[in-house]
Write an enzyme that holds these catalytic residues in place. Structure first.
Site, PDB file in Angstrom:
ATOM      1  N   LYS A   1      -6.786   4.275  -1.578  1.00  0.00           N
ATOM      2  CA  LYS A   1      -6.140   3.405  -0.598  1.00  0.00           C
ATOM      3  C   LYS A   1      -5.288   4.224   0.377  1.00  0.00           C
ATOM      4  CE  LYS A   1      -4.008   1.214  -4.021  1.00  0.00           C
ATOM      5  NZ  LYS A   1      -3.064   0.470  -4.881  1.00  0.00           N
TER       6      LYS A   1
ATOM      7  N   CYS B   1      -1.702  -9.706 -13.315  1.00  0.00           N
ATOM      8  CA  CYS B   1      -2.036  -8.305 -13.069  1.00  0.00           C
ATOM      9  C   CYS B   1      -2.580  -7.649 -14.336  1.00  0.00           C
ATOM     10  CB  CYS B   1      -0.801  -7.540 -12.587  1.00  0.00           C
ATOM     11  SG  CYS B   1      -1.228  -5.808 -12.335  1.00  0.00           S
TER      12      CYS B   1
ATOM     13  N   ARG C   1      -4.904  -0.119   4.589  1.00  0.00           N
ATOM     14  CA  ARG C   1      -4.481  -1.475   4.190  1.00  0.00           C
ATOM     15  C   ARG C   1      -3.670  -2.164   5.291  1.00  0.00           C
ATOM     16  NH1 ARG C   1      -4.221  -1.897  -1.451  1.00  0.00           N
ATOM     17  NH2 ARG C   1      -5.938  -0.738  -2.347  1.00  0.00           N
TER      18      ARG C   1
ATOM     19  N   CYS D   1       4.371  -1.319  -7.314  1.00  0.00           N
ATOM     20  CA  CYS D   1       4.077  -2.310  -6.273  1.00  0.00           C
ATOM     21  C   CYS D   1       5.330  -2.904  -5.641  1.00  0.00           C
ATOM     22  CB  CYS D   1       3.182  -3.403  -6.846  1.00  0.00           C
ATOM     23  SG  CYS D   1       1.607  -2.737  -7.427  1.00  0.00           S
TER      24      CYS D   1
ATOM     25  N   CYS E   1       4.616  -1.914 -14.373  1.00  0.00           N
ATOM     26  CA  CYS E   1       4.002  -0.630 -14.743  1.00  0.00           C
ATOM     27  C   CYS E   1       4.390   0.393 -13.676  1.00  0.00           C
ATOM     28  CB  CYS E   1       2.474  -0.785 -14.866  1.00  0.00           C
ATOM     29  SG  CYS E   1       1.584  -0.645 -13.302  1.00  0.00           S
TER      30      CYS E   1
ATOM     31  N   ARG F   1      -6.105 -11.559  -1.222  1.00  0.00           N
ATOM     32  CA  ARG F   1      -4.991 -11.038  -0.418  1.00  0.00           C
ATOM     33  C   ARG F   1      -5.387 -11.073   1.051  1.00  0.00           C
ATOM     34  NH1 ARG F   1      -3.394  -5.165  -2.162  1.00  0.00           N
ATOM     35  NH2 ARG F   1      -2.603  -6.201  -4.023  1.00  0.00           N
TER      36      ARG F   1
ATOM     37  N   LYS G   1      -2.031   3.698   3.391  1.00  0.00           N
ATOM     38  CA  LYS G   1      -1.061   2.707   3.875  1.00  0.00           C
ATOM     39  C   LYS G   1      -0.253   3.226   5.057  1.00  0.00           C
ATOM     40  CE  LYS G   1      -0.741   0.500  -0.615  1.00  0.00           C
ATOM     41  NZ  LYS G   1       0.106   0.120  -1.756  1.00  0.00           N
TER      42      LYS G   1
ATOM     43  N   CYS H   1       7.429  -6.992  -8.734  1.00  0.00           N
ATOM     44  CA  CYS H   1       5.987  -7.147  -8.514  1.00  0.00           C
ATOM     45  C   CYS H   1       5.470  -8.333  -9.324  1.00  0.00           C
ATOM     46  CB  CYS H   1       5.270  -5.877  -8.934  1.00  0.00           C
ATOM     47  SG  CYS H   1       5.196  -5.688 -10.724  1.00  0.00           S
TER      48      CYS H   1
END
Ligand code: SRM
Ligand code: SF4
Length: 573
Positions: free
Chosen positions: A217, A444, A150, A487, A483, A81, A219, A438
């Site tokens: 994480k 994934c 991120r 995302c 899930c 990424r 953001k 996503c």
């Protein structure tokens, strides 16, 4: 610095905390294991560290069973990424990334929901070459994943050019200045020489993060009303631009958003951030830094599923976090200013920015750039990149803007758009244009069901209902994830589907069109037929009973079809 009256949750540190602690600032044994030729994979501990370098080890799940039968190791491959603040790339950069996907990846590019490129299918032996080529075009993958800040998002549509470029510069600054300081990335991937005797003391290596980095994480996104294309309320830290007399006065600050949760676990939930005040543009770095250090000091380092900043804010209380922030800043935030969002989607087609440059927003289904049968999308964009003198802007809805085209060059770009049949989405229903999925299967590892590969098929069928109800041009956002991690920011889609098992989804309704209200579960664990039956009942009702200008998400709440989620903490009620 640490406030003795505030506490991080008790409990033994999670395994990832130990891995970071032992990693010597994110080095671990990555250098060695990447050279090892016996397995195409790497050990789990190193994979945890790898995330901080912008990559995950995955395996092709379509091949999993077959390889197991043949007693082969999984079809290991890496996802990479890029860090691309605000989603802006030059044509030269586009060409490099396009070429790398061809040479070392699976031949496609994924434009992500956080405005960057992902490549899939890179073999271990090609990782270093790929990262070096990315570096050669002035891009990197540092901190694109991992327990750090991120990719910083910002509004992508440049129709408010002056403000847009100012805001973009701030997104870039935040992204650069909040990077980890360790040289691990440069040593492992770019062959930078190690400094003898390093690392010295923690404060010198990672003055802001410290040796354990963040509990989870983090953001950041910057929105410019009336567009909420980046879903500012879903960010751990959001800045909402306040424009007064045509000038950027500053930003409202919003804290504590996030989308992920686990099925059946009420201690986890999506949450929207809350606005706590206003700051001038020169202050946003300081605010970001201090907010991050609050999460560093009080976030949950024991239970990772409760470690995001949203839980820290909810546990300590918004007011307490605000006071702590102001103490750390040494000054008070001003009172928040008024603002109004109208949509969290993209505006398609050509627009002329205030600097006289043209920008073409095109619809890219599922953000997947590939050559499909009868639709050579990847080739088309490569041909455009070869002659384009402006930029490319990846949107937060997985779409793409061919940006900053001069009036002189517009005809040339338009000719290529027409030659390859690229679309501003007008040939599709507004529902499809407002769709987002996503990645999910096959790459994934967390996917419980399909998303990117299935949503277009489902939308084909929903379009029949939409057409019959006369809603073809009615903008309704529809989002699907494989899930509950969210995302594709599922809980902010007016119609949302979250994977439960292969072919089964929980269906959500009631999110606001402007991204200011979460959805709620409407039906659990249903398959395609039931989904279509539900929509066959609700969509025509919306067509008949809606009020003037009423969006679908508002209608289902007003009509009593679903109860409004007023806060993440009542998402599951
Ligand atoms: Fe995500 C994990 C893909 C945006 C919440 N996400 C993953 C991983 C890396 C799976 C994994 O951990 O093994 C996925 C890789 C799939 C693959 O094969 O490529 C993945 N996330 C994506 C992307 C590519 C989806 C897309 O189709 O565009 C997006 C890349 C963003 C980027 O460029 O940085 C992506 N992920 C998001 C968003 C949306 C956003 O940030 O605006 C969210 C919800 C917002 C949030 O963070 O709350 C999101 N991803 C998660 C979570 C749940 C985190 C949580 O604390 O609740 C996970 C799982 C985790 O971290 O453990 C996750
Ligand atoms: Fe994977 Fe779940 Fe994220 Fe989809 S939402 S990419 S299935 S982690």
């Amino acid at each position: 610095m640490v406030n003795p009256n505030l506490k991080a949750p008790d409990g033994p540190p999670s395994d990832v905390e130990g891995i970071k602690d032992r990693s010597n600032y994110l080095r671990g044994t990555l250098e060695e294991v990447m050279q090892d030729r016996i397995s195409a994979g790497i050990p789990d501990d190193d994979n945890r560290l790898m995330k901080h370098h912008g990559s995950y080890l995955q395996d092709d799940r379509d091949l999993r069973n077959e390889r197991q039968k043949q007693k082969l190791e999984p079809a290991y491959q890496f996802m990479l990424r890029l860090r691309l603040p605000g989603g802006v790339a030059t044509p030269e950069q586009w060409l490099v990334v396009d070429d790398l996907a061809e040479k070392y990846g699976n031949g496609t590019l994924k434009l992500t929901t956080r405005q960057t490129f992902q490549m899939h299918g890179i073999l271990k032996w090609n990782m270093k070459k790929t990262i070096q080529a990315i570096h050669s075009t002035m891009l990197d993958t540092i901190a694109a994943c991992g327990d750090v800040n991120r990719n910083v998002m910002c509004i992508s549509n440049p129709d408010q050019s002056e403000i847009h470029s100012e805001v973009y510069e701030l997104a870039k600054m935040l992204s650069n200045d909040l990077l980890p300081r360790t040289r691990a990335y440069h040593e492992i991937w770019l062959d930078e020489e190690k400094v003898a005797g390093s690392p010295e003391v923690d404060e010198e290596v990672e003055p802001m993060y410290g040796p354990l980095y963040l509990p989870r994480k983090f953001k950041i996104g910057i929105a410019v009303p009336p567009s909420n294309d980046i879903d500012v309320f879903s960010q751990d830290l959001g800045f909402i631009a306040i424009v007064e007399n045509g000038k950027l006065a500053g930003f409202n600050v919003a804290i504590g958003g996030g989308m992920g949760f686990s099925h059946g676990d009420k201690a986890t939930y999506p949450q929207l951030s809350k606005v706590i005040g206003f700051v001038t543009p020169d202050k946003i770095y300081e605010v970001a830094e201090k907010v991050i250090t609050i999460q560093r000091d009080y976030g949950n380092r024991s239970v990772r599923k409760n470690a995001r900043f949203k839980y820290t804010v909810d546990r300590l209380g918004l007011e307490t976090v605000m006071v702590e922030l102001e103490n750390r800043l040494g000054w008070k935030l001003d009172e928040a200013r008024g603002f109004k969002f109208d949509t969290n989607g993209d505006r398609y087609g050509w627009v002329k920015g205030v600097r006289g440059k043209w920008h073409f927003t095109m619809f890219i289904e599922g953000g997947r750039v590939a050559d499909f049968e009868g639709y050579k999308l990847k080739t088309a964009l490569r041909e455009i990149a070869k002659v384009h003198k402006g930029d490319f802007r990846l949107t937060a809805n997985q779409n793409l803007i061919i940006g900053s085209v001069s009036t002189k060059d517009k005809a040339k770009i338009e000719a290529l758009i027409n030659e390859y049949g690229l679309t501003d989405g007008s040939r599709y229903s507004a529902l499809r244009r407002g769709s987002m999925a996503c990645v999910a299967l096959p790459t994934c590892g967390l996917a419980m069901a399909e998303a990117e590969r299935y949503l277009p098929v489902l939308v084909d069928k929903i379009e029949e209902i939409v057409d019959e109800a006369g809603l073809r041009n009615e903008e309704i956002t529809i989002r699907m994830t494989g899930c509950p991690n969210g995302c594709a920011r599922h809980a902010l889609g007016e119609i949302g589907f979250i994977g439960k098992a292969v072919g089964k989804y929980n269906m959500y309704l009631g999110a606001a069109f402007d991204g200011s209200r979460l959805s709620k579960m409407y039906r659990e664990n249903i398959g395609e037929e039931e989904i279509l039956n539900e929509l066959r009942a609700i969509l025509p009702r919306y067509a008949r009973e809606r009020q003037d200008g009423e969006h679908f998400g508002d209608f289902v709440v007003r009509a009593g079809i679903i109860e409004a989620t007023t806060d993440g903490t009542n998402f599951h009620d």
